[in-house]
Design an enzyme around this catalytic site. Sequence first.
Site, PDB file in Angstrom:
ATOM      1  N   LYS A  87       1.388   5.003   8.058  1.00  0.00           N
ATOM      2  CA  LYS A  87       1.943   3.463   8.375  1.00  0.00           C
ATOM      3  C   LYS A  87       3.349   3.533   7.897  1.00  0.00           C
ATOM      4  CE  LYS A  87       0.280  -0.667   7.099  1.00  0.00           C
ATOM      5  NZ  LYS A  87       1.486  -1.318   6.599  1.00  0.00           N
ATOM      6  N   SER A  88       3.653   4.098   6.324  1.00  0.00           N
ATOM      7  CA  SER A  88       4.855   4.155   6.305  1.00  0.00           C
ATOM      8  C   SER A  88       5.649   5.268   6.741  1.00  0.00           C
ATOM      9  CB  SER A  88       4.739   4.133   4.717  1.00  0.00           C
ATOM     10  OG  SER A  88       4.319   3.073   3.884  1.00  0.00           O
ATOM     11  N   GLY A  92       4.850  -5.971   6.215  1.00  0.00           N
ATOM     12  CA  GLY A  92       6.561  -6.467   5.435  1.00  0.00           C
ATOM     13  C   GLY A  92       7.763  -5.048   5.384  1.00  0.00           C
ATOM     14  N   ARG A 120       6.544 -14.092   2.502  1.00  0.00           N
ATOM     15  CA  ARG A 120       6.177 -13.198   1.965  1.00  0.00           C
ATOM     16  C   ARG A 120       8.610 -13.232   1.178  1.00  0.00           C
ATOM     17  NH1 ARG A 120       3.734  -7.799   3.388  1.00  0.00           N
ATOM     18  NH2 ARG A 120       4.095  -7.655   0.894  1.00  0.00           N
ATOM     19  N   SER A 126       9.402  -0.881  -6.532  1.00  0.00           N
ATOM     20  CA  SER A 126       9.230  -1.291  -5.408  1.00  0.00           C
ATOM     21  C   SER A 126       9.426  -0.111  -4.039  1.00  0.00           C
ATOM     22  CB  SER A 126       9.942  -2.768  -4.461  1.00  0.00           C
ATOM     23  OG  SER A 126       9.521  -2.150  -3.606  1.00  0.00           O
ATOM     24  N   GLN A 162       9.862  -0.218  -0.748  1.00  0.00           N
ATOM     25  CA  GLN A 162      10.452  -0.839   0.241  1.00  0.00           C
ATOM     26  C   GLN A 162      11.990  -1.347   0.186  1.00  0.00           C
ATOM     27  OE1 GLN A 162       7.982  -4.133   0.861  1.00  0.00           O
ATOM     28  NE2 GLN A 162       5.848  -2.442   2.203  1.00  0.00           N
ATOM     29  N   ASP A 203      -1.688   0.039  -2.485  1.00  0.00           N
ATOM     30  CA  ASP A 203      -1.895  -0.329  -1.793  1.00  0.00           C
ATOM     31  C   ASP A 203      -3.586   0.392  -1.574  1.00  0.00           C
ATOM     32  OD1 ASP A 203      -0.181  -1.644  -0.509  1.00  0.00           O
ATOM     33  OD2 ASP A 203       0.421   0.226   1.058  1.00  0.00           O
ATOM     34  N   ARG A 210      -3.773 -10.329  -3.123  1.00  0.00           N
ATOM     35  CA  ARG A 210      -4.929  -9.160  -3.266  1.00  0.00           C
ATOM     36  C   ARG A 210      -5.675  -9.721  -4.130  1.00  0.00           C
ATOM     37  NH1 ARG A 210      -1.983  -4.252  -0.058  1.00  0.00           N
ATOM     38  NH2 ARG A 210      -2.227  -4.957   2.205  1.00  0.00           N
ATOM     39  N   ARG A 229      -6.481  -5.118   4.601  1.00  0.00           N
ATOM     40  CA  ARG A 229      -7.018  -3.960   3.124  1.00  0.00           C
ATOM     41  C   ARG A 229      -8.251  -4.586   2.607  1.00  0.00           C
ATOM     42  NH1 ARG A 229      -4.166  -0.029   4.506  1.00  0.00           N
ATOM     43  NH2 ARG A 229      -2.054  -0.071   4.273  1.00  0.00           N
TER      44      ARG A 229
HETATM   45  C1  S3P Z   1       5.713   0.683   1.526  1.00  0.00           C
HETATM   46  C2  S3P Z   1       5.637   0.392   0.190  1.00  0.00           C
HETATM   47  C3  S3P Z   1       5.237  -0.409  -0.810  1.00  0.00           C
HETATM   48  C4  S3P Z   1       3.234  -0.810  -0.298  1.00  0.00           C
HETATM   49  C5  S3P Z   1       3.931  -0.816   1.023  1.00  0.00           C
HETATM   50  C6  S3P Z   1       4.119   0.332   2.060  1.00  0.00           C
HETATM   51  C7  S3P Z   1       6.517   0.854   1.899  1.00  0.00           C
HETATM   52  O1  S3P Z   1       5.616  -2.152  -0.738  1.00  0.00           O
HETATM   53  O2  S3P Z   1       2.679  -1.718  -1.008  1.00  0.00           O
HETATM   54  O3  S3P Z   1       2.558  -1.420   2.006  1.00  0.00           O
HETATM   55  O4  S3P Z   1       6.281   1.913   2.964  1.00  0.00           O
HETATM   56  O5  S3P Z   1       7.622   1.303   1.179  1.00  0.00           O
HETATM   57  P1  S3P Z   1       6.299  -2.717  -2.295  1.00  0.00           P
HETATM   58  O6  S3P Z   1       7.654  -1.997  -1.711  1.00  0.00           O
HETATM   59  O7  S3P Z   1       6.606  -4.140  -2.245  1.00  0.00           O
HETATM   60  O8  S3P Z   1       5.593  -2.033  -2.905  1.00  0.00           O
END
Ligand code: S3P
Length: 459
Positions: free
Chosen positions: A40-41, A113, A141, A185, A187, A333, A364, A412
Site C-alpha cells: 500500500k505505501s 491517512g 486524525r 513518522s 508520513q 502496522d 488500536r 487491521r
Molecule cells: C505509512 C506510515 C505509517 C503507517 C501507515 C503507512 C506510510 O504511518 O502506520 O500505515 O506509508 O508512510 P506514520 O507515519 O503515521 O507512522
Amino acid sequence: MSGSGGPAANRPAANAATPRHYVVAPASRVQGALQVPGDKSISHRSLMLGAIAEGVTRIDGFLASEDCLATLAALRALGVGIDGPADGTVVVHGVGLNGLRPAAAALDLGNAGTAMRLMMGLLAGQPFDSTLVGDSSLMRRPMERVAQPLRSMGARIDTQAGRPPVMIHGGAALRAIDYTLPVASAQVKSALLLAGLYAQGATSVLEPAPTRDHTERMLQQFGVRLERRGARVTLAGGQRLTGGAVQVPGDFSSAAFFIVAGCLAAPQGLTIRNVGCNPTRTGLLQMLELMGADIRVQPHTGHAAEPMADIHVRASSLRGVRVPEPLVALAIDEFPVFFIAAAAADGQTVVTGAGELRVKESDRLAAMAQGLTTLGVHCELLPDGLCVQGVGGAAGGGLFGGGRIDSHGDHRIAMAFAVASLRARSPLQIDDVANVATSFPDFVALGRSVGLALQEHPG
Ligand code: S3P
C-alpha cells in the site's frame, strides 16, 4: 478554490454505506502457499511520484485497494492522466513538477491517512488552492504534525482544530527547513521531502528512530539526488523526476496476518511468496523470533529498489516477551496481529513506546484490549502500549473464547481477530469489516485458501 463544503471530486467507493461483518469458525490449521497483494505505501508513492515526473511511469503489482484508488482519483482530479488499474498495472502520464492543475472540488481521500499527509506535502507548494477531506475515521486524525512544519517552510495551511478538512492556500513560496521529527513518522518525513522538491534550498529531515524509507528509495529511482547521513535525509529543491518502471512487492503488512497464522497453526508450514522485505518494515519478524517463532526468509536475488523474499513459517510454541522499543516503528502496522500472537503465547508480553497506535485508523491499543478481553484474554491497557497475558500453556494448548468483536471500522483490527480464530474454541463474529477493502481486498478468499473458516456477510 475548492470549497470544503462542496462535492468531493473523487471518492472511488462508498464502503461505509454498506456495512459488513465476518463470521469465523474455529479452524485448527493453515497450510500451503499464497501471495498477498501489492504494498500500500509503495503503491501510493508510485502514483504521486509518477504524477510529478516527466514521462510515463508503469507500475506493476499495484494495490487496487480503496486507499490507493483514492490517491489515484485525487491525482486524476489534479489533471494527471492515469490508465488502469488493469491486472495490477497502472500507467501514469507524468505532468512534471509544475504540471498539476487545480481540482474542481475537495479531494476525498477516504480512509487513507498516508494519502492525505503525503498530498499535503505535494500540494503545499502549488500555485493553486486545495481542500482535503476523508471518511469519518480520517476526519478525526491529527494533521498538525504535517501542517506545522509545512507552515515553517512558508506554506499556508488551515486545519479544523488540528484535523481535516485541510485547506491548502496556493501560491506560497516554500523555503527549505532542517526539521527534527518529534515522533517517528514516515508520513511526516515523506510529506516534508515532497514539499522540499518545491522549496528553495536543501530540506533536511532528522528522524528519532528509523521509519519506512520507501519515499527515499523511490525518489532516487526517479533520479532525485538525495543524501542520507545517519538519521538525516536531505534533498535540494527544484529537482526533476524522470518516470520509469516501478515493481510493487507484496505488502509485508498484509503478509503479517499469515505470518502470525502460520506461527499459531501451520504444523506443516505456510509460505508467503514475493513479500516486500525492506528492513524498515520487518520488525514483526524480529519480535516473533524473540518469542520463539520458526520463520525462514528466502530473499530474492536482483537489485530491485525494494527487497523481496519468500517467507516460510511453521507453527511453534511462542513465549511472551518485552518488545524492545526500537522495534516499534519498524512494526507499527503489525501490532494488532502481533497482539494475537502475544495472546496465544505462554506468559506475558509487554509493549511500550507505541502511543502512535492510538491515532491510527482507530485507537488500536484500546480496540485490541477490548477485543482480547471479549475472548477471555487478560490485558492491561497502558498509556503507550499494552500488556497481554498469553493463554498458551506449556503444551501450547490454551484457547480463546469466541464472541462478538468490534473492529471499530479498522481493517487491521478486523483481520487480526480473523487470525485469532485459529486458537478459538467457538466462533467469532467481527463487526464493521468493510474497510478491509482499504488495504486487502482479497483477504477473505486468500484466508480461506489456506484454511481460515472465514465468511463475510452484509450487515
Ligand atoms: C505509512 C506510515 C505509517 C503507517 C501507515 C503507512 C506510510 O504511518 O502506520 O500505515 O506509508 O508512510 P506514520 O507515519 O503515521 O507512522
